[in-house]
Scaffold this active site. Structure first.
Site, PDB file in Angstrom:
ATOM      1  CE  LYS A 133      -4.548  -8.566   8.722  1.00 34.85           C
ATOM      2  NZ  LYS A 133      -4.021  -8.791   7.369  1.00 34.85           N
ATOM      3  CG  ASP A 173      -1.400  -6.508   7.596  1.00 33.69           C
ATOM      4  OD1 ASP A 173      -1.866  -6.912   6.520  1.00 33.69           O
ATOM      5  OD2 ASP A 173      -1.694  -5.377   8.053  1.00 33.69           O
TER       6      ASP A 173
HETATM    7  P1  NDP Z   1       4.514  -2.548   5.665  1.00 31.38           P
HETATM    8  O1  NDP Z   1       4.448  -2.295   7.108  1.00 31.38           O
HETATM    9  O2  NDP Z   1       5.665  -3.285   5.104  1.00 31.38           O
HETATM   10  O3  NDP Z   1       4.383  -1.174   4.858  1.00 31.38           O
HETATM   11  C1  NDP Z   1       3.286  -0.356   5.034  1.00 31.38           C
HETATM   12  C2  NDP Z   1       3.491   0.911   4.238  1.00 31.38           C
HETATM   13  O4  NDP Z   1       2.296   1.681   4.249  1.00 31.38           O
HETATM   14  C3  NDP Z   1       4.569   1.805   4.843  1.00 31.38           C
HETATM   15  O5  NDP Z   1       5.170   2.545   3.820  1.00 31.38           O
HETATM   16  C4  NDP Z   1       3.753   2.707   5.765  1.00 31.38           C
HETATM   17  O6  NDP Z   1       4.363   3.955   6.044  1.00 31.38           O
HETATM   18  C5  NDP Z   1       2.521   2.922   4.946  1.00 31.38           C
HETATM   19  N1  NDP Z   1       1.388   3.209   5.857  1.00 31.38           N
HETATM   20  C6  NDP Z   1       0.908   2.404   6.834  1.00 31.38           C
HETATM   21  N2  NDP Z   1      -0.104   2.993   7.484  1.00 31.38           N
HETATM   22  C7  NDP Z   1      -0.237   4.201   6.900  1.00 31.38           C
HETATM   23  C8  NDP Z   1      -1.113   5.282   7.120  1.00 31.38           C
HETATM   24  N3  NDP Z   1      -2.048   5.235   8.079  1.00 31.38           N
HETATM   25  N4  NDP Z   1      -0.976   6.380   6.320  1.00 31.38           N
HETATM   26  C9  NDP Z   1      -0.023   6.428   5.343  1.00 31.38           C
HETATM   27  N5  NDP Z   1       0.834   5.426   5.088  1.00 31.38           N
HETATM   28  C10 NDP Z   1       0.720   4.322   5.849  1.00 31.38           C
HETATM   29  O7  NDP Z   1       3.126  -3.291   5.307  1.00 31.38           O
HETATM   30  P2  NDP Z   1       2.752  -4.159   4.036  1.00 31.38           P
HETATM   31  O8  NDP Z   1       3.467  -3.649   2.834  1.00 31.38           O
HETATM   32  O9  NDP Z   1       2.882  -5.580   4.401  1.00 31.38           O
HETATM   33  O10 NDP Z   1       1.189  -3.874   3.903  1.00 31.38           O
HETATM   34  C11 NDP Z   1       0.669  -2.801   3.106  1.00 31.38           C
HETATM   35  C12 NDP Z   1      -0.796  -3.079   2.805  1.00 31.38           C
HETATM   36  O11 NDP Z   1      -0.919  -4.323   2.101  1.00 31.38           O
HETATM   37  C13 NDP Z   1      -1.705  -3.198   4.024  1.00 31.38           C
HETATM   38  O12 NDP Z   1      -3.001  -2.717   3.675  1.00 31.38           O
HETATM   39  C14 NDP Z   1      -1.793  -4.711   4.225  1.00 31.38           C
HETATM   40  O13 NDP Z   1      -2.960  -5.095   4.932  1.00 31.38           O
HETATM   41  C15 NDP Z   1      -1.839  -5.174   2.773  1.00 31.38           C
HETATM   42  N6  NDP Z   1      -1.476  -6.562   2.546  1.00 31.38           N
HETATM   43  C16 NDP Z   1      -0.251  -7.039   2.953  1.00 31.38           C
HETATM   44  C17 NDP Z   1       0.065  -8.356   2.714  1.00 31.38           C
HETATM   45  C18 NDP Z   1       1.421  -8.907   3.009  1.00 31.38           C
HETATM   46  O14 NDP Z   1       1.687 -10.031   2.601  1.00 31.38           O
HETATM   47  N7  NDP Z   1       2.298  -8.180   3.666  1.00 31.38           N
HETATM   48  C19 NDP Z   1      -0.916  -9.296   2.110  1.00 31.38           C
HETATM   49  C20 NDP Z   1      -2.123  -8.647   1.641  1.00 31.38           C
HETATM   50  C21 NDP Z   1      -2.386  -7.345   1.887  1.00 31.38           C
HETATM   51  P3  NDP Z   1       4.963   4.241   7.508  1.00 31.38           P
HETATM   52  O15 NDP Z   1       6.252   3.507   7.553  1.00 31.38           O
HETATM   53  O16 NDP Z   1       5.091   5.716   7.571  1.00 31.38           O
HETATM   54  O17 NDP Z   1       3.935   3.713   8.485  1.00 31.38           O
END
Ligand code: NDP
Length: 453
Positions: A133, A173
């Protein structure tokens, strides 16, 4: 009464104490390791060879951690310096594989938690991928495309030395989507002079795979569908709460809609929108445009569709039958878990990594609700990355139907591994134990087979 602890229990307790001393100030890493090792105790009871071979001590030390400075200039020519990392955790079963996260909260402890979980998640997918990572404390929010490009190029000026199609294959991510991967890949290509499958999540015209953008969200819903089926339930007619509004959340909503469920929430770090009428295909298209193109805030949904915006709140107070946390780590704490159970939620499937605290997980397990930990439930993203790597190696592109079919089969197979392992260890329905032991054994055996390296 002083109950004597079994040898593996004592071993795990001492191991955790030593880990905390050796890795101070990394609470998320401690949490991720504890969650895994506690459920490995029954496995150690049956297989003391893993204790003798010191597998835990070996696997919690990354193969290497690369940390470096990323200097870049903004549009006003002002200089900024960020810190970036790549944690190459374990290549026991394949090249390092795991995403890059750009978020101001990124630090070494968070990336170690994510990299550690990734080892076992990747093992569960059945594909040959090790765990890694990386990321940076850079915040893409509010930056222009040129600023993001300059940052990505500067980061890659260092990272390119350590990655490669057979060495370490990063992906996206939080904060790293199609735009960032394009810039990172472009600079890698420029510096290395090679066009190779060094990233996944690439654009479709330059080596990407169909279904990769959808895979984590779809996969989480496929996993939940399997869990529900064990109780003769399905998504049809179910009310679903979803957190986040990024990549994973968006495609989770799309798949729930296709399966006849109704999603009523989405969120970002400002708060939650609550739309009791449901986020249908048209509203989801608005969210995708808002988040992926305009890079706006989820509160704009509430303005457009005249529904509630719960400032600073997460969705877990809103009654639902299925909850899909798809935002970030530790977004479900004990009280949230208790509220979900009280409101008769029957299934929680984690699209995000470690969204529930250990205490919250224990609430789910105690109340015997269907609880799918991220390492199993969200493994569809990396599994489809594995399929992208296969297509790159074969120099072929599979159809949308073919990739989706393979993704669906992989999620069914991960679910079966969890169920079979939990049954084997006398804990039917415990997906935490099933995923952790199921993912661990393959890695542990590979480490033993490959000698003391
Ligand atoms: P994105 O950046 O596309 O979206 C993240 C979302 O989560 C946004 O809506 C963001 O809001 C919100 N968010 C992030 N940090 C915080 C926080 N500290 N408090 C509240 N809201 C938060 O990321 P992904 O959708 O790709 O990833 C989401 C989750 O899924 C993560 O845990 C990631 O590790 C996991 N994941 C992702 C994979 C992938 O293929 N993309 C694979 C496996 C797991 P804001 O815009 O306000 O920051």
């Amino acid at each position: 009464m002083n109950v004597a602890l079994s040898k593996p229990t004592q071993y795990v307790e001492k191991f955790m104490k030593d880990l905390l001393v050796k890795n101070p100030a990394e609470p998320e890493f401690h949490q991720a390791v504890k969650e895994i090792v506690d459920s490995l105790i029954p496995c150690f009871e049956r297989n003391p060879k893993y204790i003798d071979a010191m597998i835990l001590e070996r696997v919690v030390e990354p193969d290497r951690v690369i940390m470096f400075r990323v200097p870049w200039q903004d549009d006003q020519n002002k200089i900024h310096v960020n810190r970036a990392f790549r944690v190459e955790f374990s290549n026991a079963i394949g090249p390092y594989k795991g995403g890059l996260r750009f978020h101001p909260t990124v630090n070494l402890g968070i990336l170690k938690f994510l990299g550690f979980e990734q080892i076992f998640k990747n093992s569960l997918t059945t594909l040959p991928m090790g765990g890694g990572k990386g990321g940076s404390d850079f915040d893409p929010k509010g930056k222009s495309d040129s600023e993001v490009m300059r940052f990505c190029q500067s980061l890659m000026n260092e990272l390119y030395k350590y990655i490669g199609a057979n060495i370490d294959v990063p992906a996206g991510d939080i904060g790293v989507g199609a735009r960032e991967i394009g810039y990172l890949f472009g600079q890698y290509k420029k510096l290395s002079g090679t066009f190779e499958g060094v990233f996944t999540g690439k654009g479709l015209g330059w080596g990407g795979s169909l279904i990769r953008p959808e895979a984590t969200g779809y996969g989480t819903v496929y996993f939940a569908q399997e869990m529900l089926a064990t109780r003769s339930e399905s998504f049809k007619g179910k009310t679903v709460t979803v957190s986040g509004s990024g990549n994973v959340a968006q495609y989770a909503v799309e798949k729930v809609n296709q399966l006849g469920g109704k999603c009523i929430t989405l969120s970002d770090s400002d708060g939650t929108i609550y739309d009791p009428k449901g986020i249908d295909a048209e509203k989801l298209a608005f969210v995708m445009e808002l988040k992926n193109v305009k890079r706006g805030r989820i509160r704009e949904y509430a303005q457009k569709y005249k529904c509630d915006f719960l400032e600073g709140k997460r969705p877990w107070n809103i009654p639902c039958q299925v909850a899909l946390p798809c935002a970030t780590q530790n977004e479900i704490v004990t009280e949230d878990a208790q509220t979900l159970v009280k409101n008769d939620c029957i299934c929680v499937a984690e699209g995000a990594n470690m969204p529930a605290t250990i205490e919250a997980v224990n609430v789910f397990l105690k109340n015997k609700i269907l609880y799918g930990p991220g390492k199993a439930a969200n493994a569809g993203g990396v599994a489809t990355s594995g399929l992208e790597m296969s297509q790159n190696s074969l120099r072929l592109s599979w159809t949308r139907e073919e990739v989706d079919h393979r993704l669906h089969d992989i999620m069914k197979s991960i679910h079966k591994t969890c169920i079979d392992t939990a049954n084997e260890y006398g804990e039917p329905g415990n997906y935490v134990l099933g995923a952790n032991i199921g993912g661990f054994v393959k890695v542990a055996n590979a480490i033993i087979d490959q000698g003391l390296v």
